[in-house]
Design an enzyme around this catalytic site. Structure first.
Site, PDB file in Angstrom:
ATOM      1  N   THR A   7      -5.750 -18.973  -9.603  1.00  0.00           N
ATOM      2  CA  THR A   7      -5.182 -17.401  -9.043  1.00  0.00           C
ATOM      3  C   THR A   7      -4.447 -17.587  -8.019  1.00  0.00           C
ATOM      4  O   THR A   7      -4.803 -18.181  -7.064  1.00  0.00           O
ATOM      5  CB  THR A   7      -6.513 -16.442  -9.220  1.00  0.00           C
ATOM      6  OG1 THR A   7      -7.252 -16.958  -8.082  1.00  0.00           O
ATOM      7  CG2 THR A   7      -7.177 -16.508 -10.290  1.00  0.00           C
ATOM      8  N   GLY A   8      -3.409 -16.505  -7.796  1.00  0.00           N
ATOM      9  CA  GLY A   8      -2.770 -16.654  -6.615  1.00  0.00           C
ATOM     10  C   GLY A   8      -1.929 -17.826  -6.270  1.00  0.00           C
ATOM     11  O   GLY A   8      -2.153 -18.157  -5.146  1.00  0.00           O
ATOM     12  N   ALA A   9      -1.479 -18.175  -7.464  1.00  0.00           N
ATOM     13  CA  ALA A   9      -0.775 -19.702  -7.177  1.00  0.00           C
ATOM     14  C   ALA A   9       0.721 -19.793  -6.971  1.00  0.00           C
ATOM     15  O   ALA A   9       1.364 -20.745  -7.122  1.00  0.00           O
ATOM     16  CB  ALA A   9      -1.188 -20.367  -8.386  1.00  0.00           C
ATOM     17  N   SER A  10       1.392 -18.599  -6.710  1.00  0.00           N
ATOM     18  CA  SER A  10       2.710 -18.577  -6.524  1.00  0.00           C
ATOM     19  C   SER A  10       3.129 -19.151  -5.285  1.00  0.00           C
ATOM     20  O   SER A  10       4.598 -19.401  -5.081  1.00  0.00           O
ATOM     21  CB  SER A  10       3.130 -17.358  -6.718  1.00  0.00           C
ATOM     22  OG  SER A  10       2.904 -16.306  -5.390  1.00  0.00           O
ATOM     23  N   ILE A  13      -1.656 -22.308  -0.703  1.00  0.00           N
ATOM     24  CA  ILE A  13      -2.699 -23.272  -1.315  1.00  0.00           C
ATOM     25  C   ILE A  13      -2.457 -23.254  -2.729  1.00  0.00           C
ATOM     26  O   ILE A  13      -2.829 -24.346  -3.554  1.00  0.00           O
ATOM     27  CB  ILE A  13      -4.083 -22.853  -0.751  1.00  0.00           C
ATOM     28  CG1 ILE A  13      -4.237 -23.221   0.739  1.00  0.00           C
ATOM     29  CG2 ILE A  13      -5.132 -23.605  -1.835  1.00  0.00           C
ATOM     30  CD1 ILE A  13      -5.477 -22.472   1.224  1.00  0.00           C
ATOM     31  N   GLY A  14      -2.473 -22.030  -3.446  1.00  0.00           N
ATOM     32  CA  GLY A  14      -2.191 -22.126  -5.002  1.00  0.00           C
ATOM     33  C   GLY A  14      -1.341 -22.907  -5.519  1.00  0.00           C
ATOM     34  O   GLY A  14      -1.390 -23.423  -6.396  1.00  0.00           O
ATOM     35  N   SER A 135     -13.818 -19.652   2.734  1.00  0.00           N
ATOM     36  CA  SER A 135     -13.335 -19.847   4.208  1.00  0.00           C
ATOM     37  C   SER A 135     -14.406 -20.252   5.250  1.00  0.00           C
ATOM     38  O   SER A 135     -15.627 -19.981   4.669  1.00  0.00           O
ATOM     39  CB  SER A 135     -12.871 -18.599   4.620  1.00  0.00           C
ATOM     40  OG  SER A 135     -12.426 -18.486   6.156  1.00  0.00           O
ATOM     41  N   TYR A 148     -13.579  -9.599   6.040  1.00  0.00           N
ATOM     42  CA  TYR A 148     -13.122 -10.791   5.336  1.00  0.00           C
ATOM     43  C   TYR A 148     -14.088 -11.796   5.235  1.00  0.00           C
ATOM     44  O   TYR A 148     -14.513 -12.479   4.354  1.00  0.00           O
ATOM     45  CB  TYR A 148     -11.759 -11.335   6.117  1.00  0.00           C
ATOM     46  CG  TYR A 148     -11.335 -12.664   5.630  1.00  0.00           C
ATOM     47  CD1 TYR A 148     -10.633 -12.830   4.727  1.00  0.00           C
ATOM     48  CD2 TYR A 148     -11.514 -13.673   6.489  1.00  0.00           C
ATOM     49  CE1 TYR A 148     -10.128 -13.863   4.146  1.00  0.00           C
ATOM     50  CE2 TYR A 148     -11.307 -15.011   5.786  1.00  0.00           C
ATOM     51  CZ  TYR A 148     -10.423 -15.138   4.887  1.00  0.00           C
ATOM     52  OH  TYR A 148      -9.929 -16.520   4.535  1.00  0.00           O
TER      53      TYR A 148
END
Length: 240
Positions: A7-10, A13-14, A135, A148
């Protein structure tokens, strides 16, 4: 061929994780929410470089219905990387209801929704690995990042509890707690602030997205077959 949904790989880290898993022969599924062009460019690059099938899927992971629809349209997932996340620096007394809900929605609820769907196939196959990207502030807490820190701490709790529940089905659940990583989340930090963070890191450098990606590949692989419910700190010694 095994599949990995990130997820969130564009980007950041992704994206590094998608490449790292492709090098190991996985077929990556790149999830994005806004950066469609970046996701498609990355998928084309990975397919050309590593000769694996790489697909993209746009989905707001904080929306449980959207997550269910995504999983209807993708193949069974062997490895799930819950990487999508947002951050915000704000005094606790200035955090709005919307800030709080958005932070937990993406950083914690999204991991819950995706894990719930992925586990349907994993439990049936008696195989799978889930890796949550938390995190170091989920471990230690950060001033002016209470929402967060709370969301990332929740992700650690989810990891530990879920690992115990699904271990009898031969499914492992682990967590990576990155330190200060040189990603887009650092864009608002000036050179002076970055220098201070480097000084506070015993290895005297910022982490890279590849540092996290390599840790994820390890945790998903056979060499980590007896590791579950753990939090791996990839932070250059910032927190021990």
């Amino acid at each position: 061929m095994k599949t990995v949904l990130i997820t969130g790989a564009s980007r950041s880290i992704g994206a590094a994780a998608a490449e790292a898993f492709a090098r190991e022969g996985y077929s990556p599924i790149i999830n994005y929410i806004k950066s469609k062009d970046k996701a498609q460019d990355l998928a084309e690059k990975i397919s050309a470089l590593y000769g694996v099938k790489c697909t993209v899927y746009g989905c707001d992971i904080s929306d449980s219905a959207a997550v269910r629809e995504m999983f209807k349209n993708i193949s069974d997932v062997d490895v799930l990387i819950n990487n999508a996340g947002i951050s915000q620096q704000k005094l606790f007394t200035d955090i709005t209801d919307e800030d709080w809900e958005n932070m937990l929605g993406v950083n914690l609820s999204g991991a819950f929704y995706c894990s719930r769907e992925a586990l349907k196939g994993m439990i049936k196959r008696k195989s799978g690995s889930i890796i949550n990207i938390s995190s170091m502030w989920g471990q230690a807490g950060a001033s002016c990042e209470v929402h967060y820190s709370a969301a990332k701490a929740g992700l650690i709790g989810l990891t530990k509890a879920l690992a115990k529940e699904v271990a009898p089905s031969n499914i492992r659940v682990n967590c990576i707690a990155p330190g200060v990583i040189d990603t887009d989340m650092m864009k608002d930090f000036d050179d002076e602030a970055k220098a201070r963070l480097i000084e506070e890191t015993p290895l005297l450098r910022l982490g890279s997205p590849e540092d996290i990606a390599d840790a994820a590949v390890f945790l998903a692989g056979e060499k980590a077959s007896f590791i579950t419910g753990q939090v791996l700190g990839v932070n250059g010694g910032f927190i021990i």
